[in-house]
Design a protein around this motif. Structure first.
Motif, short mmCIF file in Angstrom:
data_model
loop_
_atom_site.label_atom_id
_atom_site.label_comp_id
_atom_site.label_asym_id
_atom_site.label_seq_id
_atom_site.Cartn_x
_atom_site.Cartn_y
_atom_site.Cartn_z
N LEU A 411 0.84 -1.19 0.00
CA LEU A 411 0.00 0.00 0.00
C LEU A 411 0.88 1.24 0.00
O LEU A 411 1.76 1.40 0.86
CB LEU A 411 -0.91 0.01 1.23
N VAL A 412 0.68 2.13 -0.96
CA VAL A 412 1.40 3.40 -1.03
C VAL A 412 0.38 4.52 -0.86
O VAL A 412 -0.59 4.62 -1.64
CB VAL A 412 2.15 3.57 -2.36
N VAL A 413 0.56 5.34 0.17
CA VAL A 413 -0.35 6.45 0.46
C VAL A 413 0.37 7.76 0.14
O VAL A 413 1.46 8.02 0.68
CB VAL A 413 -0.80 6.44 1.93
N GLY A 414 -0.24 8.57 -0.72
CA GLY A 414 0.35 9.86 -1.07
C GLY A 414 0.32 10.10 -2.56
O GLY A 414 0.24 9.15 -3.36
N ALA A 415 0.39 11.37 -2.95
CA ALA A 415 0.35 11.74 -4.36
C ALA A 415 1.51 12.64 -4.75
O ALA A 415 1.44 13.32 -5.77
CB ALA A 415 -0.98 12.44 -4.68
N GLY A 416 2.57 12.63 -3.95
CA GLY A 416 3.73 13.47 -4.25
C GLY A 416 4.82 12.69 -4.94
O GLY A 416 4.65 11.54 -5.36
N LEU A 417 5.99 13.32 -5.01
CA LEU A 417 7.12 12.71 -5.70
C LEU A 417 7.64 11.49 -4.95
O LEU A 417 8.05 10.50 -5.58
CB LEU A 417 8.23 13.74 -5.87
N SER A 418 7.65 11.53 -3.61
CA SER A 418 8.12 10.38 -2.84
C SER A 418 7.21 9.18 -3.07
O SER A 418 7.67 8.03 -3.19
CB SER A 418 8.19 10.72 -1.35
N ALA A 419 5.90 9.41 -3.11
CA ALA A 419 4.97 8.31 -3.37
C ALA A 419 5.17 7.77 -4.78
O ALA A 419 5.10 6.55 -5.00
CB ALA A 419 3.54 8.79 -3.17
N ALA A 420 5.43 8.63 -5.73
CA ALA A 420 5.70 8.18 -7.10
C ALA A 420 6.97 7.34 -7.15
O ALA A 420 7.04 6.32 -7.86
CB ALA A 420 5.82 9.39 -8.03
N ASP A 421 8.01 7.76 -6.41
CA ASP A 421 9.24 6.95 -6.35
C ASP A 421 8.95 5.58 -5.76
O ASP A 421 9.52 4.56 -6.20
CB ASP A 421 10.29 7.67 -5.49
N ALA A 422 8.08 5.52 -4.74
CA ALA A 422 7.75 4.23 -4.12
C ALA A 422 7.00 3.33 -5.10
O ALA A 422 7.24 2.11 -5.15
CB ALA A 422 6.92 4.47 -2.87
N VAL A 423 6.08 3.89 -5.86
CA VAL A 423 5.35 3.10 -6.85
C VAL A 423 6.31 2.47 -7.85
O VAL A 423 6.22 1.27 -8.17
CB VAL A 423 4.31 3.98 -7.57
N MET A 424 7.27 3.26 -8.34
CA MET A 424 8.24 2.73 -9.30
C MET A 424 9.14 1.69 -8.66
O MET A 424 9.47 0.67 -9.30
CB MET A 424 9.07 3.89 -9.87
N ALA A 425 9.55 1.92 -7.41
CA ALA A 425 10.45 0.97 -6.74
C ALA A 425 9.77 -0.37 -6.50
O ALA A 425 10.39 -1.43 -6.68
CB ALA A 425 10.92 1.56 -5.41
N VAL A 426 8.49 -0.36 -6.12
CA VAL A 426 7.79 -1.61 -5.84
C VAL A 426 7.51 -2.38 -7.14
O VAL A 426 7.73 -3.59 -7.22
CB VAL A 426 6.48 -1.32 -5.09
N ARG A 427 7.04 -1.70 -8.16
CA ARG A 427 6.73 -2.38 -9.43
C ARG A 427 7.98 -2.93 -10.09
O ARG A 427 7.93 -3.96 -10.78
CB ARG A 427 6.03 -1.41 -10.38
N SER A 428 9.12 -2.26 -9.88
CA SER A 428 10.36 -2.76 -10.48
C SER A 428 10.78 -4.09 -9.87
O SER A 428 11.59 -4.81 -10.46
CB SER A 428 11.48 -1.73 -10.30
N ARG A 429 10.20 -4.47 -8.73
CA ARG A 429 10.50 -5.75 -8.08
C ARG A 429 9.38 -6.77 -8.31
O ARG A 429 9.31 -7.79 -7.63
CB ARG A 429 10.70 -5.51 -6.57
N ASN A 430 8.49 -6.43 -9.25
CA ASN A 430 7.38 -7.32 -9.61
C ASN A 430 6.46 -7.60 -8.43
O ASN A 430 5.98 -8.73 -8.23
CB ASN A 430 7.90 -8.65 -10.18
N VAL A 431 6.27 -6.58 -7.61
CA VAL A 431 5.36 -6.66 -6.48
C VAL A 431 4.17 -5.74 -6.77
O VAL A 431 4.37 -4.58 -7.19
CB VAL A 431 6.06 -6.25 -5.16
N PRO A 432 2.94 -6.19 -6.58
CA PRO A 432 1.77 -5.34 -6.86
C PRO A 432 1.67 -4.14 -5.92
O PRO A 432 2.11 -4.20 -4.77
CB PRO A 432 0.58 -6.29 -6.69
N VAL A 433 1.10 -3.07 -6.43
CA VAL A 433 0.98 -1.81 -5.69
C VAL A 433 -0.48 -1.41 -5.60
O VAL A 433 -1.22 -1.47 -6.61
CB VAL A 433 1.78 -0.68 -6.38
N VAL A 434 -0.90 -1.01 -4.43
CA VAL A 434 -2.20 -0.37 -4.22
C VAL A 434 -1.92 1.08 -3.86
O VAL A 434 -1.37 1.36 -2.79
CB VAL A 434 -3.02 -1.07 -3.12
#
Length: 592
Positions: A411-434
């Motif tokens: 689960l990633v909460v937020g709509a800023g740049l840090s949250a965007a970095d987290a979305v990219m970091a999780v997906r790059s490890r083939n882990v689903p993101v909410v």
């Protein structure tokens, strides 16, 4: 066994004229200027014709001796501080227009070194050492540099820099500019106390008993000495004994230097009611050097009437009494009176050190304390709750190494740049993101050109799409995290319409911004533009004088960097210029 008084006197307090809290870019450039390196003009030709015209009227080549308000008028940029805009215009002329021009100033070791110390939690570079090393900076690499040392780019086509390279650059900068002697690393500031002349302010909260006993001891000694002095000096009326010990010294001079015949005669009838304090043992007889004749007994010399000798007066008595009632000195190597008491603890050795200083500069960054959701309260966080991107990546790698099967979504909460970095970091490890955010879409791409920040524009597209065409991604716009079960790791998401969604997760990364950690400051300091709100570098910076960066209502306290609203490194040198220029003015090193 030592008494409480002796224990307190053994506590060493280090005095520095200036203490800088924070060893990031703000603290480094401030230390550079306090060490004596000042900005000098090497050119006065600027693409801005109005600024160029103002520069040509200057007589002195040193910037800090100039009228900074005059030079900064009319300048615009991504800072509200005029001196910051001025320094950016001089160090990066027309940078926002895409021009790469040489700076108009250089820093020369031609100033006065001001005794100072920089306190930081880690090595020079501050929070850059705690940021994910693989994250790219928003600013161009050349804009991350500090004066006199260009930021080294790995290739000619590289525009932005990795945070690991930025952290290494700042650490090496302090070494190459010979600033490490001013830095105390691994020092966590725990308290700051304003000294107002009351010695009880020098005692920390843990020394209440020591303070009580010390005050009792001082009061008793004060009373005893007062009685001794009162008994030693008794008032005497001139009608009883016509002797004035104040005039004795003048009579001695008149007797030894016959040419000086003028004397200020003091008649008894002019001040009969005047009460004069004379030591008891002085009321015996006049000194032989103050008689009616000179040493050669030739002729009478003019003298002051009713004189008495001062030769046998016990001089140390009154100074001792005055010293007792004066503020105790906290340092032996400076005549300056300290205004601040700072206590820090070394994170490696747990050693507590106390400092006093006349001027305190707050150079803390804005990434010390992550913002938290109210539902998690202030207690201990669940193990799966994370507020830091770097920690999230480490926990993911550990989890993936332990488990072979599929992981529950993150689960990633937020709509800023840090949250965007987290979305990219999780997906790059083939882990689903909410991905949960309160707005309809991302707003961080408005000022970011797509050709320079393609990764963030990609995340914006995913947020607008909702995740229907992107694998391992599900977006929940206009939703909020409203409840959770710490044991089962099930969270409840509430839509704006009131609908509820339950999701089983592996980790929750709440990345909704951060703020400076000023918990060491007095709770009643009220430093912000909005005094009743917490300091925030974007919405509520420290309330400063924009030309001096001195905190309004707090003399001797300064703020630079993100605390003062300068959130980009290229604007930070202006705050240091404002502070050092004001310190030079206070110390009388420059006019006006």
């Amino acid at each position: 066994m030592k008494t409480s008084m002796e224990k307190m006197e053994d506590d060493s307090i280090i005095y520095k004229e200036v203490i800088v809290v924070g060893n990031g870019p703000s603290g480094i450039i401030t230390s550079l200027m306090l060490s004596g390196r000042l900005p000098y003009f090497v050119s006065r030709e600027h693409p801005d014709e109005m600024l160029s015209a103002r520069l040509k009227t200057l007589r002195s080549p040193c910037l800090i001796t100039q009228d900074l308000a005059f030079l900064a008028q009319g300048l615009e940029g991504r800072s509200t501080n005029p001196v910051s805009l001025l320094m950016d215009a001089l160090l990066h002329p027309c940078a926002d227009l895409g021009l790469d021009l040489q700076p108009l100033v250089e820093f020369k070791p031609a100033g006065k070194e001001i005794d100072h110390l920089v306190l930081g939690r880690g090595p020079p570079g501050g929070s850059w050492h705690r940021i994910d090393p693989d994250v790219l900076t928003l600013s161009l690499g050349s804009w991350m540099s500090l004066p006199e040392k260009p930021f080294p780019s790995r290739s000619a086509n590289e525009n932005r820099a990795f945070s690991r390279d930025v952290a290494s650059y700042y650490e090496n900068y302090a070494k190459e500019m010979q600033l490490t002697k001013y830095f105390e690393n691994d020092a966590v500031v725990t308290s700051v106390i304003r000294l107002g002349g009351n010695e009880s302010e020098l005692i920390t909260l843990g020394d209440e008993e020591v303070l009580k006993k010390r005050n009792m001891w001082v009061k008793k000694l004060d009373r005893d000495v007062s009685e001794r002095v009162k008994d030693y000096f008794v008032p005497l009326n001139e009608d009883q004994e016509n002797r004035c010990f104040v005039t004795t010294a003048l009579n001695c001079l008149l007797a030894r230097y016959p040419r000086r015949t003028r004397a200020c005669k003091r008649r008894s009838h002019q001040a009969k009611s005047e009460s004069i304090i004379i030591p008891k043992h002085e009321r015996k007889k006049p000194c032989s050097c103050c008689g009616d004749t000179d040493f050669n007994n030739k002729s009478p010399k003019p003298h002051l009437f009713h004189s008495h000798s001062l030769d046998t007066f016990s001089k140390p008595t009154v100074p001792f009494y005055c010293k007792l009632n004066s503020t105790p000195s906290l340092h032996s190597n400076s005549s300056e009176s300290p205004n601040w008491l700072i206590e820090s603890i070394n994170s490696e050795t747990n050693t507590i050190t106390k400092y006093t200083c006349k001027y305190l500069v707050l150079a803390c960054g804005s990434y010390d304390s992550p913002n938290r959701l109210d539902i998690f309260g202030k207690g201990e966080d669940p193990e799966w709750l994370i507020h830091d991107l770097r920690k999230l990546e480490n926990r993911l790698d550990e989890k993936l190494a332990e488990e072979d099967g599929e992981m529950d979504p993150v689960l990633v909460v937020g709509a800023g740049l840090s949250a965007a970095d987290a979305v990219m970091a999780v997906r790059s490890r083939n882990v689903p993101v909410v991905h949960v955010f309160r707005g309809r879409s991302a707003e961080f791409t408005k000022q970011l050109p797509e050709n320079m920040y393609p990764e963030y524009h990609k995340v914006r597209q995913m947020m607008n799409d909702g995740g229907s065409t992107y694998p391992l991604y599900a977006a929940y716009p206009e939703h909020s995290l409203t409840d959770f079960d710490p044991e089962s790791q099930v969270v409840v998401l509430t839509a704006k319409s009131g609908d509820l969604v339950k999701v089983q997760i592996s980790f929750a990364a709440v990345l909704i911004g951060s703020r400076p950690n000023l918990s060491f400051m007095p709770p009643d300091a009220k430093l912000g533009v909005f005094p009743d709100k917490d300091i925030d570098s974007k919405s509520n910076p420290v309330d400063i004088n924009p030309l001096t960066h001195e905190v309004n209502g707090h003399e001797g306290l300064f703020a630079v960097g993100p605390l003062a609203g300068d959130n980009f490194v290229r604007y930070i040198p202006g705050g240091a210029v404002a502070v050092v220029a004001e310190l030079y003015r206070k110390k009388g090193l420059v006019e006006g």
